[in-house]
Design a protein around this motif. Sequence first.
Motif: not given
Length: 426
Positions: A186, A211-212, A315
């Motif tokens: 990311i 996020y991960q 994203i």
Amino acid sequence: MSALRFIFLIATILTVMTVVTAHNITAILSEFPEYSEFNHYLSETKLDDEINSRETITVLVLNNGVVSSLAGKHPLSVIKGVLSLHILLDYYDNKKLHAISDGTTLSTTLFQTTGNAPGDVGFVNITDLKGGKVGFGSAVAGSKLDSTYTKSVKQIPYNISVLEINEPIIAPGILTAPAPSADVNITGLLEKAGCKTFVKLITETGVLKVYQLAAAKGLTVFAPNDEAFKAAGVPDLSQLSNAELVALLQYHALASYTPKGSLKTTKDPLSTLATNGAGKYDLTVETAGDSVTLDSGVGTSRVASTVLDSTPLCIFTVDNVLLPTELFGKSPSPAPSLSPDVSPASAPAPDVLSPEPAAAPSPFLSPPAPPTEAPAGGPAPSDGPTADSENSNANTNGVDGVRALTLTTLGLVATSVSVMISFVLC
């Protein structure tokens, strides 16, 4: 005075006649159980939202057996790419297929709009083979017409057309596209997209790990570019507590895979990773054509570009920092520009990643409670495949809906004309 009345009534008639027929591909295909698998994957990949957001579209459907065979061999990201090739950004019905100029044409597909289609990969070759047959294939040189038009399923002229073909259209390389993995880089993608400041913030606060974790089930990130942090009116992030900064960064992500097509059809506020009992921390979406803007209640930000759209991770870059009303209910005071080399004052990341024990633990960090002063927030030709179709009445159903709409419109127009004549004769 009579002339003014006449002009006013003409304008009224034109307004009445401006009727837009919306379509819903999920509802259309639900009438045909033989396409339930195709319908399922349109929803799973969010392609249904993209179809519904467009005014003119043709969907080339495949029956359950064909879709099951394809889905059993490839990941969801590949399935999405293949199905995108079956969504044409033009209107084709049985009559138009058999009236193609020069017998062949290239049509743009939804896959072409993803930015992942080099050369002619995002185009489909449609060729009238005569004798009632129409072939489909990739527009890439040397590709064969492996798919054949079998029947018309349903049309809402000239809004949406659903046609069945017998085999999937496969463009070179589309089946070998790498599947997204849990360890997608990311930060690397964001840095390459010009979001180094955002990367620094999510890394130092530990939000990157949040996020991960979320990415495995579905994640959409709205990353402000570096210029956004230097814009006038951006608050001094060094004055935020660590918990407030975490909430701000979590506010820039959704716990779901929400590509641009889904954003364009969103009506309700979107919950973010920061949403919890202490505050809504939601976003509203505004659209204008293909443009999407996010509204935080304090300001707006345009979705500028797509960095990654690969199920279940999406994203985007955005033009402005998203400021939630829970933190910035009042106009924030201007702050010095924040460069990628400047770190905001914050507690060490390990402390942030150790939430207080709770009865129902969440994988996301809990944002702070909002400050007390913050405000509340047509029939087929006989030589076509449709002649023997068991679903040939589907076209009639689609046309009947338009006819009913047309009759209603004509009735309103007739009434308006009668009133107009009365005014003119006065």
